[in-house]
Design a protein around this motif. Structure first.
Motif, short mmCIF file in Angstrom:
data_model
loop_
_atom_site.label_atom_id
_atom_site.label_comp_id
_atom_site.label_asym_id
_atom_site.label_seq_id
_atom_site.Cartn_x
_atom_site.Cartn_y
_atom_site.Cartn_z
N PHE A 216 0.82 -1.21 0.00
CA PHE A 216 0.00 0.00 0.00
C PHE A 216 0.86 1.26 0.00
N THR A 217 1.99 1.20 0.67
CA THR A 217 2.89 2.36 0.68
C THR A 217 3.42 2.64 -0.73
N ASN A 218 3.77 1.57 -1.43
CA ASN A 218 4.22 1.76 -2.81
C ASN A 218 3.10 2.32 -3.69
N LEU A 219 1.88 1.82 -3.51
CA LEU A 219 0.75 2.34 -4.28
C LEU A 219 0.48 3.80 -3.94
N ASN A 220 0.64 4.15 -2.69
CA ASN A 220 0.43 5.54 -2.29
C ASN A 220 1.45 6.45 -2.95
N ASN A 221 2.68 5.99 -3.04
CA ASN A 221 3.70 6.78 -3.74
C ASN A 221 3.37 6.93 -5.22
N MET A 222 2.83 5.88 -5.81
CA MET A 222 2.42 5.98 -7.22
C MET A 222 1.25 6.94 -7.38
N PHE A 223 0.38 6.97 -6.39
CA PHE A 223 -0.78 7.85 -6.44
C PHE A 223 -0.38 9.32 -6.42
N GLU B 61 -7.61 11.34 -0.51
CA GLU B 61 -6.41 11.51 0.31
C GLU B 61 -6.70 11.20 1.78
N SER B 62 -7.84 11.66 2.25
CA SER B 62 -8.23 11.37 3.64
C SER B 62 -8.44 9.88 3.85
N GLU B 63 -9.06 9.21 2.89
CA GLU B 63 -9.28 7.77 3.01
C GLU B 63 -7.97 6.99 3.01
N LEU B 64 -7.02 7.41 2.19
CA LEU B 64 -5.72 6.73 2.19
C LEU B 64 -5.00 6.92 3.53
N THR B 65 -5.09 8.11 4.09
CA THR B 65 -4.46 8.35 5.39
C THR B 65 -5.11 7.49 6.47
N GLU B 66 -6.44 7.42 6.44
CA GLU B 66 -7.15 6.60 7.43
C GLU B 66 -6.84 5.12 7.24
N THR C 231 -4.08 3.87 6.11
CA THR C 231 -2.72 3.65 6.63
C THR C 231 -2.74 3.53 8.15
N GLN C 232 -3.49 4.38 8.80
CA GLN C 232 -3.58 4.32 10.27
C GLN C 232 -4.23 3.00 10.71
N MET C 233 -5.26 2.57 10.01
CA MET C 233 -5.89 1.29 10.36
C MET C 233 -4.90 0.13 10.19
N GLY C 234 -4.10 0.19 9.11
CA GLY C 234 -3.10 -0.85 8.92
C GLY C 234 -2.09 -0.90 10.05
N GLN C 235 -1.68 0.26 10.54
CA GLN C 235 -0.76 0.30 11.67
C GLN C 235 -1.42 -0.25 12.93
N GLN C 236 -2.68 0.06 13.13
CA GLN C 236 -3.39 -0.46 14.31
C GLN C 236 -3.57 -1.97 14.23
N ILE C 237 -3.85 -2.47 13.03
CA ILE C 237 -4.06 -3.91 12.88
C ILE C 237 -2.78 -4.68 13.19
N LYS C 238 -1.63 -4.11 12.84
CA LYS C 238 -0.36 -4.81 13.13
C LYS C 238 -0.13 -4.95 14.63
N GLN C 239 -0.64 -4.01 15.41
CA GLN C 239 -0.41 -4.04 16.85
C GLN C 239 -1.63 -4.47 17.64
N GLU D 21 -14.94 -0.38 12.05
CA GLU D 21 -14.57 0.96 11.62
C GLU D 21 -14.21 0.97 10.14
N ALA D 22 -13.52 -0.08 9.67
CA ALA D 22 -13.19 -0.18 8.25
C ALA D 22 -14.45 -0.29 7.40
N ASP D 23 -15.45 -1.02 7.89
CA ASP D 23 -16.71 -1.13 7.15
C ASP D 23 -17.39 0.23 7.02
N VAL D 24 -17.30 1.03 8.07
CA VAL D 24 -17.88 2.37 8.00
C VAL D 24 -17.20 3.19 6.92
N TRP D 25 -15.87 3.09 6.85
CA TRP D 25 -15.14 3.83 5.83
C TRP D 25 -15.44 3.30 4.44
#
Length: 300
Positions: A134-141, A218-223, A225-233, A245-249
């Motif tokens: 996703f980080t690579n895709l974000n850079n492409m975006f 842009e806001s959805e991509l930021t959110e 990314t934050q969800m991905g960080q939370q899922i890892k921990q 929360e992801a379903d809401v988004w």
């Protein structure tokens, strides 16, 4: 015989001291006579008295056995405690042991079947890989796609690609500086001016909506990314909360997509309307030209 108890001239001998008091010769003579009489008649009395006094003192000094718990018998207390322990072992220990065994069985089932550690580690590893992608895709975006070369068009393009909805009010003025304004009243027919105004309006609306949607993306991509960080921990028990929360988004993203689709349909509708208007204007012009030609030929 003289009564010794009623003899007023006698002087008692000190008990704890062997020191004799200083007496006059006459008193000493009477005391000596008194002592001789005592020794002759009751030699054992001073020794017995001393023994009684010493025994009484020892009874006072020696420690006595004390009873604890306000005099309650210790054996009775121990028996009551043993009875209480027996009741607790019978009516409390057995049910608690059964409950403990049930909880251990449930915990073992959750650890081995529902939330196995191996599967959890694999899921975390997959999430980390997805986040890297996703980080690579974000850079492409965010790759720069600017192509304008002239100053006015470059400024307008920068505004359109800014992904900042706060730049929406600046689009109208920049659009007019690039594409111009509606023709003056006497320079074109009312139909042409109306079609041109509607076309410019829809073009600006689509550009403004595109800028808003870019900001939302842009806001959805930021959110995300934050969800991905939370899922890892996140712990396994908190995963459903993050999923909700992801379903809401996802629902919000669908709404934004529908809004963009509606704007696209409006733009396409205006384009079709312009084509229809052009055909109508061409037909009207042809009719007018035919009338002019017919009139000219008739006048001849």
């Amino acid at each position: 015989m003289t009564d010794l108890k009623k003899n007023l001239t006698k002087r008692p001998k000190p008990f704890f001291s062997g020191r004799r008091e200083h007496l006059t010769p006459e008193a000493a003579k009477r005391a000596s006579s008194f002592e001789e009489t005592i020794l002759q008649h009751s030699w054992y009395r001073p020794t017995l008295l001393k023994a009684l006094v010493v025994a009484f003192g020892l009874l006072i000094i020696l420690p006595q056995r004390a009873s604890g718990q306000f005099g309650i018998d210790t054996a009775a207390i121990i028996a009551a405690l043993q009875k209480m322990q027996s009741l607790m072992s019978t009516y409390m220990a057995a049910p608690l042991k059964t409950i403990n065994q049930s909880e251990q069985s449930i915990a073992s089932y959750e650890q081995k079947v529902m939330y196995p550690l191996t599967a959890i580690n694999q899921a975390k590893s997959a999430v980390m890989q997805f986040e890297s992608q996703f980080t690579n895709l974000n850079n492409m975006f965010h790759v720069n796609v600017s192509s304008a070369t002239l100053p006015q068009s470059q400024s307008f393009e920068t505004t359109l690609l800014s992904r900042n909805a706060n730049n929406v009010p600046a689009i109208s003025s920049q659009y007019q500086s690039v594409y111009g304004v509606v023709m003056a009243q006497n320079t074109a027919s009312p139909q042409v001016r109306t079609m041109t105004d509607m076309t410019d309006t829809q073009a600006q609306d689509a550009m403004k909506r595109a800028l808003q949607i870019d900001n939302l993306a842009e806001s959805e991509l930021t959110e995300a990314t934050q969800m991905g960080q939370q899922i890892k921990q996140a712990a396994p028990g908190s995963a459903p909360i993050i999923e909700a929360e992801a379903d809401v988004w996802v629902v919000r993203a669908n709404a934004y997509t529908q809004e963009a689709l509606a704007e696209l349909m409006r733009t396409r509708g205006v384009d079709l309307a312009n084509q229809s208007g052009i055909a109508k204007l061409a037909t009207s012009d042809s009719t007018n030209h035919n009338g002019v030609v017919t009139g000219t030929l008739t006048n001849r």
